[in-house]
Design a protein around this motif. Structure first.
Motif, PDB file in Angstrom:
ATOM      1  N   PRO A 166       0.957  -1.186  -0.053  1.00  0.00           N
ATOM      2  CA  PRO A 166      -0.011  -0.077  -0.009  1.00  0.00           C
ATOM      3  C   PRO A 166       1.061   1.318   0.003  1.00  0.00           C
ATOM      4  CG  PRO A 166      -0.197  -1.064   2.192  1.00  0.00           C
ATOM      5  CD  PRO A 166       0.549  -1.933   1.346  1.00  0.00           C
ATOM      6  N   VAL A 167       2.149   1.526   0.535  1.00  0.00           N
ATOM      7  CA  VAL A 167       2.911   2.181   0.266  1.00  0.00           C
ATOM      8  C   VAL A 167       4.333   1.832  -0.245  1.00  0.00           C
ATOM      9  CG1 VAL A 167       4.440   3.763   1.552  1.00  0.00           C
ATOM     10  CG2 VAL A 167       2.109   3.440   2.489  1.00  0.00           C
ATOM     11  N   TRP A 168       4.694   2.471  -1.323  1.00  0.00           N
ATOM     12  CA  TRP A 168       5.940   1.930  -1.908  1.00  0.00           C
ATOM     13  C   TRP A 168       7.371   2.763  -1.316  1.00  0.00           C
ATOM     14  CZ3 TRP A 168       5.643   1.826  -8.259  1.00  0.00           C
ATOM     15  CH2 TRP A 168       4.716   0.700  -8.581  1.00  0.00           C
TER      16      TRP A 168
ATOM     17  N   LEU B 104      11.544  14.977  -2.995  1.00  0.00           N
ATOM     18  CA  LEU B 104      10.726  15.603  -1.981  1.00  0.00           C
ATOM     19  C   LEU B 104      10.301  16.995  -1.988  1.00  0.00           C
ATOM     20  CD1 LEU B 104      10.076  14.206   0.923  1.00  0.00           C
ATOM     21  CD2 LEU B 104      11.667  15.521   1.885  1.00  0.00           C
ATOM     22  N   GLU B 105      10.697  17.616  -2.901  1.00  0.00           N
ATOM     23  CA  GLU B 105      10.181  18.857  -3.255  1.00  0.00           C
ATOM     24  C   GLU B 105       8.731  18.957  -3.953  1.00  0.00           C
ATOM     25  OE1 GLU B 105      12.973  20.965  -5.632  1.00  0.00           O
ATOM     26  OE2 GLU B 105      14.521  21.161  -4.035  1.00  0.00           O
ATOM     27  N   HIS B 106       8.389  17.728  -4.519  1.00  0.00           N
ATOM     28  CA  HIS B 106       7.122  17.466  -5.123  1.00  0.00           C
ATOM     29  C   HIS B 106       5.923  16.918  -4.241  1.00  0.00           C
ATOM     30  CE1 HIS B 106       8.954  19.129  -8.789  1.00  0.00           C
ATOM     31  NE2 HIS B 106       9.935  18.522  -8.236  1.00  0.00           N
ATOM     32  N   GLU B 107       4.595  17.145  -4.507  1.00  0.00           N
ATOM     33  CA  GLU B 107       3.777  16.232  -3.668  1.00  0.00           C
ATOM     34  C   GLU B 107       3.442  15.031  -4.686  1.00  0.00           C
ATOM     35  OE1 GLU B 107      -1.010  16.863  -2.372  1.00  0.00           O
ATOM     36  OE2 GLU B 107      -0.041  18.344  -3.555  1.00  0.00           O
ATOM     37  N   PHE B 108       3.432  15.056  -5.966  1.00  0.00           N
ATOM     38  CA  PHE B 108       3.232  14.052  -6.748  1.00  0.00           C
ATOM     39  C   PHE B 108       4.276  13.671  -7.660  1.00  0.00           C
ATOM     40  CE2 PHE B 108      -0.956  15.492  -5.594  1.00  0.00           C
ATOM     41  CZ  PHE B 108      -1.487  14.426  -5.280  1.00  0.00           C
TER      42      PHE B 108
ATOM     43  N   THR C 262       1.845   6.607 -10.625  1.00  0.00           N
ATOM     44  CA  THR C 262       1.770   8.061  -9.921  1.00  0.00           C
ATOM     45  C   THR C 262       1.792   7.909  -8.633  1.00  0.00           C
ATOM     46  OG1 THR C 262       0.681   9.168 -11.856  1.00  0.00           O
ATOM     47  CG2 THR C 262       0.667  10.210  -9.824  1.00  0.00           C
ATOM     48  N   GLY C 263       2.518   8.644  -7.955  1.00  0.00           N
ATOM     49  CA  GLY C 263       2.651   8.419  -6.374  1.00  0.00           C
ATOM     50  C   GLY C 263       2.717   9.802  -5.579  1.00  0.00           C
ATOM     51  N   ARG C 264       2.081   9.638  -4.612  1.00  0.00           N
ATOM     52  CA  ARG C 264       1.981  11.106  -3.682  1.00  0.00           C
ATOM     53  C   ARG C 264       3.221  10.841  -2.677  1.00  0.00           C
ATOM     54  NH1 ARG C 264      -2.491  13.910  -2.032  1.00  0.00           N
ATOM     55  NH2 ARG C 264      -3.526  11.991  -2.615  1.00  0.00           N
ATOM     56  N   VAL C 265       4.131  11.669  -2.559  1.00  0.00           N
ATOM     57  CA  VAL C 265       5.276  11.654  -1.737  1.00  0.00           C
ATOM     58  C   VAL C 265       4.790  11.912  -0.198  1.00  0.00           C
ATOM     59  CG1 VAL C 265       7.398  12.720  -1.074  1.00  0.00           C
ATOM     60  CG2 VAL C 265       6.855  12.775  -3.346  1.00  0.00           C
ATOM     61  N   LEU C 266       5.055  10.934   0.639  1.00  0.00           N
ATOM     62  CA  LEU C 266       4.604  10.842   2.122  1.00  0.00           C
ATOM     63  C   LEU C 266       5.600  11.174   2.957  1.00  0.00           C
ATOM     64  CD1 LEU C 266       2.607   7.657   2.054  1.00  0.00           C
ATOM     65  CD2 LEU C 266       1.799   9.856   1.751  1.00  0.00           C
TER      66      LEU C 266
ATOM     67  N   ASP D  49       8.976   7.228   1.024  1.00  0.00           N
ATOM     68  CA  ASP D  49       7.957   6.516   1.000  1.00  0.00           C
ATOM     69  C   ASP D  49       6.744   7.286  -0.064  1.00  0.00           C
ATOM     70  OD1 ASP D  49       9.020   4.843   2.502  1.00  0.00           O
ATOM     71  OD2 ASP D  49       8.045   5.772   4.482  1.00  0.00           O
ATOM     72  N   LEU D  50       6.048   6.390  -0.829  1.00  0.00           N
ATOM     73  CA  LEU D  50       5.159   6.988  -1.753  1.00  0.00           C
ATOM     74  C   LEU D  50       3.914   6.188  -1.664  1.00  0.00           C
ATOM     75  CD1 LEU D  50       7.251   7.077  -5.204  1.00  0.00           C
ATOM     76  CD2 LEU D  50       7.017   9.440  -3.653  1.00  0.00           C
ATOM     77  N   GLU D  51       2.864   6.793  -1.506  1.00  0.00           N
ATOM     78  CA  GLU D  51       1.391   6.446  -1.574  1.00  0.00           C
ATOM     79  C   GLU D  51       1.019   6.164  -3.343  1.00  0.00           C
ATOM     80  OE1 GLU D  51      -3.164   7.292  -0.886  1.00  0.00           O
ATOM     81  OE2 GLU D  51      -1.685   8.957  -0.321  1.00  0.00           O
ATOM     82  N   PRO D  52       1.070   4.749  -3.861  1.00  0.00           N
ATOM     83  CA  PRO D  52       0.748   4.663  -5.363  1.00  0.00           C
ATOM     84  C   PRO D  52      -0.636   5.358  -5.425  1.00  0.00           C
ATOM     85  CG  PRO D  52       1.393   2.697  -4.222  1.00  0.00           C
ATOM     86  CD  PRO D  52       1.325   3.568  -3.095  1.00  0.00           C
TER      87      PRO D  52
END
Length: 132
Positions: free
Chosen positions: A27-29, A42-46, A60-64, A72-75
């Motif tokens: 669930p988290v990459w 880390l400067e980017h949200e996605f 596409t992932g959201r930087v966590l 860690d990224l949320e796919p």
């Protein structure tokens, strides 16, 4: 299996290369960002993850979160299937062309413009024919 990725921003500008360290079904990459480029990611949200191998799922992932070179990224979802075909990475360097047909001798200086999955784009003073 650990996949190698190109990490790009939402406009497909390259940010870094990385290795996927978690299962693709997680669930988290967790990616290990190479060459000290984790801060850029880390400067980017996605971000987009584009696999270096055709079998690597593009996401596409959201930087966590970040710990040193681990991010860690949320796919969020898959990328379009043709993203690898159209990806072009700016890469300027000087090099040379050498003849393969035997129609000319020597070498021709070139300036590389970019790289893609299909090859390299470059500028040179010599016109080339198909097959050269």
């Amino acid at each position: 299996m650990s996949y190698k990725y190109i990490v790009t921003d939402s406009q497909n500008a390259p940010l870094a290369s990385a290795l996927l360290e978690s299962p693709v079904t997680a669930p988290v990459w967790r990616i290990r960002v190479l060459d000290g480029q984790a801060a850029q990611v880390l400067e980017h949200e996605f971000v987009h993850l584009i696999g270096m191998e055709a079998s690597a799922p593009a996401k596409t992932g959201r930087v966590l979160d970040r710990r040193e070179d681990l991010v860690d990224l949320e796919p969020i979802g898959p990328l379009a299937g043709d993203i690898r075909r159209h990806l072009r990475i700016p890469a300027r360097f000087d090099s040379f062309l050498y003849p393969v047909t035997g129609d000319w001798k020597g070498r021709v200086p070139v300036v590389n413009h970019d790289l893609s999955c299909g090859g390299a784009a470059f500028y040179c003073d010599r016109g080339l024919r198909v097959g050269e």
